[in-house]
Design an enzyme around this catalytic site. Structure first.
Site, PDB file in Angstrom:
ATOM      1  N   LYS A  46      71.592   7.848  39.591  1.00  0.00           N
ATOM      2  CA  LYS A  46      70.454   8.239  40.440  1.00  0.00           C
ATOM      3  C   LYS A  46      70.457   7.491  41.763  1.00  0.00           C
ATOM      4  O   LYS A  46      70.865   6.336  41.815  1.00  0.00           O
ATOM      5  CB  LYS A  46      69.153   7.903  39.721  1.00  0.00           C
ATOM      6  CG  LYS A  46      68.965   8.649  38.448  1.00  0.00           C
ATOM      7  CD  LYS A  46      67.762   8.116  37.713  1.00  0.00           C
ATOM      8  CE  LYS A  46      67.676   8.728  36.337  1.00  0.00           C
ATOM      9  NZ  LYS A  46      66.665   8.083  35.520  1.00  0.00           N
ATOM     10  N   ARG A  95      61.060  10.567  24.639  1.00  0.00           N
ATOM     11  CA  ARG A  95      59.772  11.160  25.012  1.00  0.00           C
ATOM     12  C   ARG A  95      59.597  12.543  24.408  1.00  0.00           C
ATOM     13  O   ARG A  95      58.613  12.852  23.803  1.00  0.00           O
ATOM     14  CB  ARG A  95      59.639  11.252  26.535  1.00  0.00           C
ATOM     15  CG  ARG A  95      59.285   9.931  27.175  1.00  0.00           C
ATOM     16  CD  ARG A  95      59.466   9.995  28.651  1.00  0.00           C
ATOM     17  NE  ARG A  95      60.828  10.437  28.957  1.00  0.00           N
ATOM     18  CZ  ARG A  95      61.257  10.750  30.157  1.00  0.00           C
ATOM     19  NH1 ARG A  95      60.440  10.710  31.167  1.00  0.00           N
ATOM     20  NH2 ARG A  95      62.505  11.108  30.344  1.00  0.00           N
ATOM     21  N   SER A 133      59.483   7.971  35.932  1.00  0.00           N
ATOM     22  CA  SER A 133      59.460   7.239  37.199  1.00  0.00           C
ATOM     23  C   SER A 133      59.397   8.219  38.367  1.00  0.00           C
ATOM     24  O   SER A 133      58.712   7.980  39.364  1.00  0.00           O
ATOM     25  CB  SER A 133      60.700   6.352  37.305  1.00  0.00           C
ATOM     26  OG  SER A 133      60.728   5.446  36.229  1.00  0.00           O
TER      27      SER A 133
HETATM   28  N1  COA Z   1      58.017   6.159  29.080  1.00  0.00           N
HETATM   29  C1  COA Z   1      58.000   6.786  30.255  1.00  0.00           C
HETATM   30  N2  COA Z   1      59.096   7.173  30.910  1.00  0.00           N
HETATM   31  C2  COA Z   1      60.268   6.889  30.347  1.00  0.00           C
HETATM   32  C3  COA Z   1      60.367   6.231  29.125  1.00  0.00           C
HETATM   33  C4  COA Z   1      59.172   5.865  28.482  1.00  0.00           C
HETATM   34  N3  COA Z   1      59.178   5.228  27.314  1.00  0.00           N
HETATM   35  N4  COA Z   1      61.642   6.114  28.802  1.00  0.00           N
HETATM   36  C5  COA Z   1      62.346   6.661  29.809  1.00  0.00           C
HETATM   37  N5  COA Z   1      61.511   7.119  30.743  1.00  0.00           N
HETATM   38  C6  COA Z   1      61.882   7.827  31.969  1.00  0.00           C
HETATM   39  C7  COA Z   1      62.318   6.909  33.069  1.00  0.00           C
HETATM   40  O1  COA Z   1      61.238   6.538  33.884  1.00  0.00           O
HETATM   41  C8  COA Z   1      63.306   7.763  33.815  1.00  0.00           C
HETATM   42  O2  COA Z   1      62.626   8.621  34.689  1.00  0.00           O
HETATM   43  P1  COA Z   1      63.364   9.274  35.948  1.00  0.00           P
HETATM   44  O3  COA Z   1      64.470  10.139  35.411  1.00  0.00           O
HETATM   45  O4  COA Z   1      62.295  10.029  36.587  1.00  0.00           O
HETATM   46  O5  COA Z   1      63.899   8.129  36.759  1.00  0.00           O
HETATM   47  C9  COA Z   1      63.921   8.620  32.731  1.00  0.00           C
HETATM   48  O6  COA Z   1      63.017   8.602  31.668  1.00  0.00           O
HETATM   49  C10 COA Z   1      65.243   8.096  32.329  1.00  0.00           C
HETATM   50  O7  COA Z   1      65.072   6.822  31.767  1.00  0.00           O
HETATM   51  P2  COA Z   1      65.823   5.470  32.025  1.00  0.00           P
HETATM   52  O8  COA Z   1      65.508   4.572  30.912  1.00  0.00           O
HETATM   53  O9  COA Z   1      65.534   4.962  33.368  1.00  0.00           O
HETATM   54  O10 COA Z   1      67.273   5.889  31.814  1.00  0.00           O
HETATM   55  P3  COA Z   1      68.297   6.133  32.845  1.00  0.00           P
HETATM   56  O11 COA Z   1      68.839   7.454  32.494  1.00  0.00           O
HETATM   57  O12 COA Z   1      67.895   5.977  34.228  1.00  0.00           O
HETATM   58  O13 COA Z   1      69.251   4.924  32.497  1.00  0.00           O
HETATM   59  C11 COA Z   1      71.295   3.893  31.936  1.00  0.00           C
HETATM   60  C12 COA Z   1      70.468   5.168  32.033  1.00  0.00           C
HETATM   61  C13 COA Z   1      71.134   3.008  33.136  1.00  0.00           C
HETATM   62  C14 COA Z   1      70.868   3.140  30.700  1.00  0.00           C
HETATM   63  C15 COA Z   1      72.739   4.434  31.802  1.00  0.00           C
HETATM   64  O14 COA Z   1      73.033   5.232  32.941  1.00  0.00           O
HETATM   65  C16 COA Z   1      73.755   3.324  31.697  1.00  0.00           C
HETATM   66  O15 COA Z   1      73.941   2.785  30.649  1.00  0.00           O
HETATM   67  N6  COA Z   1      74.437   2.997  32.826  1.00  0.00           N
HETATM   68  C17 COA Z   1      75.467   1.965  32.865  1.00  0.00           C
HETATM   69  C18 COA Z   1      76.860   2.614  32.922  1.00  0.00           C
HETATM   70  C19 COA Z   1      77.287   3.079  31.552  1.00  0.00           C
HETATM   71  O16 COA Z   1      77.551   2.322  30.644  1.00  0.00           O
HETATM   72  N7  COA Z   1      77.375   4.408  31.424  1.00  0.00           N
HETATM   73  C20 COA Z   1      77.817   5.021  30.203  1.00  0.00           C
HETATM   74  C21 COA Z   1      76.723   5.161  29.199  1.00  0.00           C
HETATM   75  S1  COA Z   1      77.316   5.846  27.700  1.00  0.00           S
END
Ligand code: COA
Length: 171
Positions: A46, A95, A133
């Protein structure tokens, strides 16, 4: 590599910004684990609105008196970081049905990369089912009130970001 501690969990995410949904999940995670590390991803697919430093600072400010919650940034592959940190589990929230496919894919990929780490899912509290978010940022950008949906330090930083100077975030 640190010795593995099954009572230590990593809660990874972009946290752009942290919401009450994340807070609820991490607090519930503390019922299962001794310590939860809220790990803020530097590399995320993102485009973020807040810098890595801002995302980490907001999360730290949101848990001032909780020694069992550690906030830290991480870069690179999540599983490498989890193993380096000696954690036994990755904590994630679900969620709605829409989260499932992506979470399933991530959990299976992480499992393929290391069988020593378990992914643990908790259902998000129904109060925060609709929260993300992105929706918080969108409402704040257009001047809507997001009080109660994010911790106070996040509210202040959102207000500062979107204040009169008209700063916007990438789409
Ligand atoms: N309540 C409210 N909202 C929630 C929530 C909760 N309990 N849990 C998740 N969300 C929302 C977040 O706000 C986010 O919203 P957005 O899409 O509007 O930004 C969305 O759900 C996604 O959640 P998030 O926890 O931020 O996950 P992410 O997809 O951004 O994070 C990583 C993903 C960073 C964990 C993943 O990309 C990663 O591991 N990256 C490192 C590189 C890697 O190893 N990649 C391979 C993975 S197999």
């Amino acid at each position: 590599m640190a010795e593995q501690n099954p009572r230590l969990a990593i809660y990874p995410g972009t946290f752009d910004p942290l919401t009450k949904g994340h807070v609820s999940l991490i607090k519930r995670g503390l019922r299962l684990f001794d310590t939860v590390v809220l790990a803020v991803a530097k590399s995320t697919p993102k485009k973020t609105c807040f810098t890595l430093d801002e995302r980490v600072a907001m999360a730290r400010e949101s848990f001032p008196d909780e020694p069992r919650i550690i906030v830290e940034p991480f870069d690179g592959l999540l599983i490498d970081y989890v193993l380096r940190r000696g954690a036994g589990a990755i904590l994630r929230g679900l969620r709605a049905v829409s989260d499932f496919e992506y979470e399933f894919q991530m959990a299976l990929m992480n499992r393929r990369l290391s069988r020593d780490v378990q992914t643990v899912f908790l259902m998000t509290d129904y109060k925060w089912m609709y929260l993300s978010s992105t929706i918080v940022k969108e409402v704040a950008l257009h001047g809507g009130n997001v009080k109660g949906l994010v911790p106070e330090p996040v509210l202040e930083r959102l207000a500062a970001k979107y204040a009169a100077q008209g700063e916007t975030c990438p789409d």
